[in-house]
Design an enzyme around this catalytic site. Sequence first.
Site, mmCIF file in Angstrom:
data_model
loop_
_atom_site.group_PDB
_atom_site.id
_atom_site.type_symbol
_atom_site.label_atom_id
_atom_site.label_comp_id
_atom_site.label_asym_id
_atom_site.label_seq_id
_atom_site.Cartn_x
_atom_site.Cartn_y
_atom_site.Cartn_z
ATOM 1 N N CYS A 1 5.203 -5.614 2.459
ATOM 2 C CA CYS A 1 6.268 -4.717 2.042
ATOM 3 C C CYS A 1 5.756 -4.074 0.771
ATOM 4 O O CYS A 1 5.561 -4.750 -0.229
ATOM 5 C CB CYS A 1 7.566 -5.455 1.774
ATOM 6 N N CYS B 1 9.646 -3.290 -1.784
ATOM 7 C CA CYS B 1 10.632 -4.246 -2.275
ATOM 8 C C CYS B 1 10.449 -5.648 -1.712
ATOM 9 O O CYS B 1 11.307 -6.497 -1.885
ATOM 10 C CB CYS B 1 12.027 -3.739 -1.974
#
Lengths: 117, 208
Positions: free
Chosen positions: B106, B109
Site C-alpha cells: 500500500c 496508507c
Amino acid sequence: MTLSETIQSIPRLPLDQDGGPVFGAPWEARVFAMTVKAHEAGVFEWREWAEVLGAELAKDGDGSDAALGYYDHWLNAFETILGAKGVAGSDQLKDLKAAWDDAARATPHGQPIELVR
Amino acid sequence: MSHDHDHEHSELSDIELRVRALETLLTEKGYIDPPALDELIETYETKIGPKNGAMVVAKAWADPDYHARLMNDATAAIAELGFTGRQGEHMVAVENTAETHNMVVCTLCSCYPWTVLGLPPVWYKSAPYRSRAVRDPRGVLAEFGVSLPEQTNIKVWDSTAEVRYLVVPQRPAGTDGWSEQKLAELVTRDSMIGTGLALDPSKLEEAA
C-alpha cells in the site's frame, strides 16, 4: 535497519511467526484500537479515515527520509479527524494532556498513573 | 521539558500524554470503552494472526469449488469461513503461478486485510517497503530471501481503503492428499502478502 534485518529469513509456522513486534510501543496499539472503536461508534467512515491518514503520510513525500514513525502519523491523523468531526477540540486535549502530566508527576515511579477527575 | 530528570516520580512522554488525553476524552464521551480496547488489541495480537488467511488458502488448495468461489468473489468466499472485515473492505484474491508472482503493497496508507492476516508486520508499514516494493519488487523479494526465475513476472498490487488483496501462494509439491489443516501450516503470513512462498513440506516436518 534494512528489511532483511527486520525480517528473519527463517521461515516460521503460521501460529508463531510474527516478524517481530507489530507495535513498537503500547501507545501505538492503543491509538490503533481507539481508531477502530471510534469508527465502529460511527464517529467517521473508514474511507474518511483512510483519506486523512493518507494525507498525513503524504507529508513525508515517498517516506524515504521520514522523520516520524508510522504511528506518529497515525496519531496526528487521528487528532485531525476527531477535530474535524467536532469530537475533540485542541483546547480540550491540551487540558487533558496537562492533567495527565500532573497526574504522572504526582505518581511515585512504578505505580500505575491514574487521572482523578 | 526539564532535563534534570527526577526519577522519584513518573513521567509520560509527550506522545503518551496525547494518547491518554484522547482515550480519556473519547471514553468520557462514550465513544470507546477501555476494556474493549484491551480486548481488541489482544484479539489482533494473538487470536487472529495470519491463521484465518492460512485457512482460506489451504481450503482453496484442497477444494476446487472453493477455489473457484474465492477467485470469483473473495469477499464472499472468505466470509463463508466466518471472516468478515471490520471496515467493510472488499477482498480480491490473486493467485501465484509459475508465470506470475503477486505481491501486495500500500503506497499511501498501508491498508491491510486485518481480518485474514491479523495486524500488519512492522515492515509492511515502513516507508522503505512501501516505496521500494513498487520501484524494485525483485530487489525487495531478494531481501526477503525469495528469488524467482527470470521469466516470472512480478505483479505489485496497491491496496486501498476499499480493495485489499490476498495472495494465494503456489501449493508446494509433495503435499498430495494433505488435509486442509495440515496444508494451512505451510501458509505463512508473508506468503499471503507475496513477500514469501509457502513453506516447503520438508521444513514443516523438521519444525514439528
